[in-house]
Design a protein around this motif. Sequence first.
Motif, PDB file in Angstrom:
ATOM      1  N   ASP A   7      50.351  19.431  54.956  1.00  0.00           N
ATOM      2  CA  ASP A   7      51.581  18.666  54.820  1.00  0.00           C
ATOM      3  C   ASP A   7      51.337  17.214  54.414  1.00  0.00           C
ATOM      4  OD1 ASP A   7      52.987  20.957  55.568  1.00  0.00           O
ATOM      5  OD2 ASP A   7      52.825  20.465  57.680  1.00  0.00           O
ATOM      6  N   LEU A   8      50.493  17.036  53.426  1.00  0.00           N
ATOM      7  CA  LEU A   8      50.245  15.702  52.897  1.00  0.00           C
ATOM      8  C   LEU A   8      51.177  15.444  51.724  1.00  0.00           C
ATOM      9  CD1 LEU A   8      46.384  15.785  52.976  1.00  0.00           C
ATOM     10  CD2 LEU A   8      47.882  14.520  54.489  1.00  0.00           C
ATOM     11  N   VAL A   9      51.480  14.179  51.496  1.00  0.00           N
ATOM     12  CA  VAL A   9      52.360  13.786  50.411  1.00  0.00           C
ATOM     13  C   VAL A   9      51.566  12.926  49.442  1.00  0.00           C
ATOM     14  CG1 VAL A   9      54.453  12.497  49.829  1.00  0.00           C
ATOM     15  CG2 VAL A   9      54.375  13.865  51.919  1.00  0.00           C
ATOM     16  N   GLY A  10      51.806  13.132  48.157  1.00  0.00           N
ATOM     17  CA  GLY A  10      51.109  12.335  47.166  1.00  0.00           C
ATOM     18  C   GLY A  10      51.790  12.417  45.819  1.00  0.00           C
ATOM     19  N   ALA A  56      54.499  13.763  39.066  1.00  0.00           N
ATOM     20  CA  ALA A  56      55.329  14.506  40.019  1.00  0.00           C
ATOM     21  C   ALA A  56      54.920  14.181  41.455  1.00  0.00           C
ATOM     22  CB  ALA A  56      55.193  16.005  39.777  1.00  0.00           C
ATOM     23  N   ALA A  57      55.925  14.022  42.317  1.00  0.00           N
ATOM     24  CA  ALA A  57      55.668  13.891  43.753  1.00  0.00           C
ATOM     25  C   ALA A  57      55.331  15.285  44.276  1.00  0.00           C
ATOM     26  CB  ALA A  57      56.885  13.331  44.463  1.00  0.00           C
ATOM     27  N   VAL A  58      54.296  15.389  45.109  1.00  0.00           N
ATOM     28  CA  VAL A  58      53.856  16.696  45.602  1.00  0.00           C
ATOM     29  C   VAL A  58      53.594  16.650  47.110  1.00  0.00           C
ATOM     30  CG1 VAL A  58      52.847  17.458  43.420  1.00  0.00           C
ATOM     31  CG2 VAL A  58      51.433  16.172  45.020  1.00  0.00           C
ATOM     32  N   GLU A  59      53.729  17.813  47.727  1.00  0.00           N
ATOM     33  CA  GLU A  59      53.254  18.031  49.091  1.00  0.00           C
ATOM     34  C   GLU A  59      52.136  19.050  48.947  1.00  0.00           C
ATOM     35  OE1 GLU A  59      56.169  19.174  51.953  1.00  0.00           O
ATOM     36  OE2 GLU A  59      57.544  17.573  51.358  1.00  0.00           O
ATOM     37  N   PHE A  60      51.044  18.857  49.710  1.00  0.00           N
ATOM     38  CA  PHE A  60      49.915  19.764  49.526  1.00  0.00           C
ATOM     39  C   PHE A  60      49.114  19.936  50.798  1.00  0.00           C
ATOM     40  CE2 PHE A  60      48.406  15.547  48.645  1.00  0.00           C
ATOM     41  CZ  PHE A  60      47.055  15.510  48.985  1.00  0.00           C
ATOM     42  N   ILE A  72      42.457  22.433  47.211  1.00  0.00           N
ATOM     43  CA  ILE A  72      43.893  22.540  47.491  1.00  0.00           C
ATOM     44  C   ILE A  72      44.262  24.005  47.582  1.00  0.00           C
ATOM     45  CG2 ILE A  72      46.192  22.209  46.510  1.00  0.00           C
ATOM     46  CD1 ILE A  72      45.331  19.485  45.580  1.00  0.00           C
ATOM     47  N   THR A  73      44.892  24.380  48.703  1.00  0.00           N
ATOM     48  CA  THR A  73      45.286  25.760  48.936  1.00  0.00           C
ATOM     49  C   THR A  73      46.801  25.943  48.794  1.00  0.00           C
ATOM     50  OG1 THR A  73      45.402  25.285  51.305  1.00  0.00           O
ATOM     51  CG2 THR A  73      43.346  26.246  50.462  1.00  0.00           C
ATOM     52  N   SER A  74      47.543  24.842  48.825  1.00  0.00           N
ATOM     53  CA  SER A  74      49.002  24.905  48.709  1.00  0.00           C
ATOM     54  C   SER A  74      49.458  23.612  48.042  1.00  0.00           C
ATOM     55  CB  SER A  74      49.615  25.048  50.098  1.00  0.00           C
ATOM     56  OG  SER A  74      51.012  24.890  50.040  1.00  0.00           O
TER      57      SER A  74
END
Length: 75
Positions: A7-10, A56-60, A72-74
Amino acid sequence: PTRRSSDLVGVLNAVDSASGTVTISHEPVASLKWPSMKMDFVLANASLVSGLKPGAAVEFEFVERGPGEWVITSL
């Protein structure tokens, strides 16, 4: 043991399809004592970035598969 961060944001900075990697500027990762930074990650599956463009803003989520190998798995 595998270390996992979730649940990281970047922000997706770049995608390198040839090497299966992405560059992401991310928020601090408290569990690893990392500050905010820009770094490269390996994709567990190239389809994770399907439809995403740089900026793009992403959650990963990612795991450490080997020493210094962050995957990165998600996304």
